[in-house]
Every structure is written in structure tokens, then in C-alpha cells.
Design an enzyme around this catalytic site. Structure first.
Site, mmCIF file in Angstrom:
data_model
loop_
_atom_site.group_PDB
_atom_site.id
_atom_site.type_symbol
_atom_site.label_atom_id
_atom_site.label_comp_id
_atom_site.label_asym_id
_atom_site.label_seq_id
_atom_site.Cartn_x
_atom_site.Cartn_y
_atom_site.Cartn_z
ATOM 1 N N HIS A 59 24.545 18.564 40.887
ATOM 2 C CA HIS A 59 24.436 19.743 41.753
ATOM 3 C C HIS A 59 24.885 19.420 43.174
ATOM 4 O O HIS A 59 25.479 20.268 43.850
ATOM 5 C CB HIS A 59 22.999 20.258 41.756
ATOM 6 C CG HIS A 59 22.641 21.038 40.533
ATOM 7 N ND1 HIS A 59 21.750 22.093 40.552
ATOM 8 C CD2 HIS A 59 23.046 20.927 39.248
ATOM 9 C CE1 HIS A 59 21.622 22.588 39.327
ATOM 10 N NE2 HIS A 59 22.402 21.887 38.523
ATOM 11 N N ASN B 294 18.889 25.694 42.227
ATOM 12 C CA ASN B 294 18.311 24.414 42.636
ATOM 13 C C ASN B 294 16.797 24.435 42.792
ATOM 14 O O ASN B 294 16.196 23.403 43.087
ATOM 15 C CB ASN B 294 18.935 23.959 43.959
ATOM 16 C CG ASN B 294 20.381 23.533 43.806
ATOM 17 O OD1 ASN B 294 20.807 23.135 42.726
ATOM 18 N ND2 ASN B 294 21.142 23.630 44.885
#
Length: 320
Positions: A66, A93
């Protein structure tokens, strides 16, 4: 055994005098003079955490991915301030875990070599070392990344678990990664954990008529419904047989149309990714570990900052 293998490889590289440079300025021995124990410190702290909680391996690997897919591998996902405006507060996230491991590693490094090792390098190394703890492959991690000073929630545009093959390939191409990298890195889902809310539409109302996604194995869909009722948001493992062990069994699941995400199952819609999946199934993952390491090295080069760009943060959650 995995840690012993890592040490043997590290010693071998040292004995052979390997110094792998990359055009972007990363080197395997980047901290050799300024912080010679850096990698050993990262390894020691990471092993302590992941040995106690093996699911952190998937968490740290996911965090690294990520991070690299937004502004590059610059540790920008780690930043907390401005509150509710940085990458870590973006919807994809919010379920990212493992920050405590990165912070613990960084604290240990700052005690030994203050202001030397970047948080971006800490995350790159911790992702690798965590995978080794659960019997995954070793790969070289060239070092020298610097930390970014910018992190914006609005810039988080990650590959979606609901995406089709064309959209996934475009996301990877944009980062300098290819179709093989896509299918290989998807193999990390062998240790993945998700939430029922992500798959609700696929198993309960895919076309708006109360049906399941036709790309999903019907028996598997029924099993998922037993695990995830419409109001559930409990966690669900992506590969029940190997959630605590890094192996190639994910590809067996996908080949049987048992990929948890649409983005897993759509790998059967492309000739190259489909061929790779069936090759790994037929050969019991004979090349997967090597391929995974190669793709992780490539991922670690995405959008890096080197030289005088960025900074070396004192605390990973805050710019200096």
C-alpha cells in the site's frame, strides 16, 4: 530454520562481496559503514513480533504494498499528521495493521544509529523478514530509500479487490510492474485476511438480483455465506489451509474458482496470468518463491526518493 537460512544468505553475500547497485541509487550494503547492524536490528525486532503474532506477516507485507502504490516506497503511509488527512486514514488503509512493529524497529535503530536509517527502508526490510518467519522466501532488499514528507488521503487509489483484469493490469503498468508481477504478487493472498463486508456483494447481490458472482465456485459461495451473513464484518482468511504459512496454495484456490476477491478470480480471465496459475498448480509452486522475490525487489523500487530528496525521519509517524 527460516531465520538460519536468512543468516546464511546474508553471510554468503558478505563473503562474496556482493554490492548490487541499482540505477536509482539503492545498494545492498548501503548502511555498511554508518549503521552496520541495521538489518540485524530490523530482523531481531520483526521476528520478536511476528513469532508471537504470525498474522503480522500479512499485515506488514500489505502495508509495504500500500505504501509503494501511493507516492512510491517512501514511508508516506506511516504518517499520522495532519490527522485524518494522510494516507493511513483513507478507506482502504483503515484496516492496515503493523505500525507498532515499524515503530519498535525504528526506536531500536535510533538508539543505535540516530538519524541514519529511513522508515521507508525499515518497512521494506520488515516486510521481507516477516515473510521469512512464516517460511516464506528470502529476497535481497537494496537500501537507501529516503522518507517522504507528503501524505495525502486523497491520493490513495489502490488496486481494488473488486477490479477486473484490465483495471488491475493498468494499475500495475502505471507503477512499472508487468502482468507477471500482478499474478505473482497476488500470491501473497495465501496469507491474507480480509473482512466479510468486502465480499458481501459478490456472494449475496452481485447483479442486484440476490445472486452470487458467476465467477465464484458455487459450493465456495455457499460456504462463504455460512461464514459471512449479510450483517457481518468479521474477519475471513483468504486461504484457510495456509493462512499461517507462506506457500503457493493460493493458486490452487484460484484455479478452483475459490479466490475470495473478484481481483483474485479475474486472474483466470487473462491468458498470461491463467497460464502462470496453472503452472504453479501443476508444479506445486516450483518457481513461486523465486518469482515472488523478484517481483518484491521490483516493487521496492517504485517511486523511491534517494540522495537529497525527502528526509530520514526521527519518528516514522511524523515528519521532522
Amino acid at each position: 530454520m527460516a531465520i538460519k537460512s536468512l543468516l546464511v544468505l546474508a553471510i554468503l553475500l558478505s563473503v562474496l562481496g556482493v554490492s548490487v547497485a541499482h540505477p536509482k541509487g539503492l545498494y545492498l550494503n548501503f548502511y555498511k559503514h554508518r549503521c552496520p547492524d541495521a538489518e540485524a536490528i530490523v530482523r531481531r525486532v520483526t521476528v520478536q513480533y511476528v513469532s508471537h503474532e504470525p498474522s503480522l506477516a500479512a499485515a506488514l507485507l500489505r502495508m509495504h504494498f500500500h505504501d509503494c502504490f501511493v507516492r512510491g516506497c517512501d514511508g508516506s503511509i506511516l504518517l499520522k499528521y495532519p490527522y485524518n488527512e494522510t494516507e493511513r486514514y483513507a478507506a482502504p488503509n483503515l484496516s492496515v495493521r503493523g505500525y507498532e512493529v515499524v515503530d519498535a524497529v525504528k526506536s531500536a535503530l535510533e538508539r543505535k544509529c540516530p538519524g541514519v536509517v529511513s522508515c521507508a527502508d525499515v518497512l521494506s526490510l520488515a516486510a521481507r523478514d516477516s515473510v521469512i518467519v512464516i517460511n516464506g522466501p528470502w529476497w535481497p532488499v537494496p537500501l537507501g530509500r529516503r522518507d517522504g514528507r507528503i501524505s495525502r488521503k486523497s491520493e490513495v487509489n489502490l488496486p481494488s479487490p473488486l477490479a477486473g483484469i484490465a483495471a488491475l493490469k493498468n494499475k500495475f503498468f502505471d507503477k512499472g510492474l508487468n502482468t507477471k508481477d500482478l499474478v505473482v504478487l497476488s500470491g501473497a493472498h495465501t496469507i491474507g485476511i480480509s473482512h466479510c463486508s468486502v465480499i458481501h456483494q459478490g456472494i449475496y447481490n452481485f447483479t442486484g438480483k440476490g445472486d452470487s458472482d458467476s465467477s465464484l465456485n458455487p459450493r465456495y459461495a455457499r460456504a462463504l455465506k455460512k461464514r459471512c451473513n449479510p450483517a457481518d464484518n468479521r474477519t475471513i482468511v483468504m486461504d484457510p489451509r495456509s493462512v499461517k504459512k507462506f506457500d503457493s496454495h493460493y493458486f490452487n484456490m484460484v484455479a478452483q474458482r475459490k479466490g475470495l476477491f473478484k481481483s483474485d478470480r479475474t486472474l483466470l480471465d487473462d491468458p498470461e496470468t491463467k497460464s502462470y496459475i496453472y503452472t504453479q498448480v501443476a508444479t506445486a509452486g516450483s518457481s513461486f518463491n523465486k518469482d515472488f522475490g523478484h517481483s518484491m525487489v521490483k516493487l521496492g523500487f517504485v517511486g523511491i526518493l534517494t540522495g537529497n530528496k525527502g528526509e530520514i525521519r526521527k519518528r516514522c509517524a511524523f515528519v521532522n
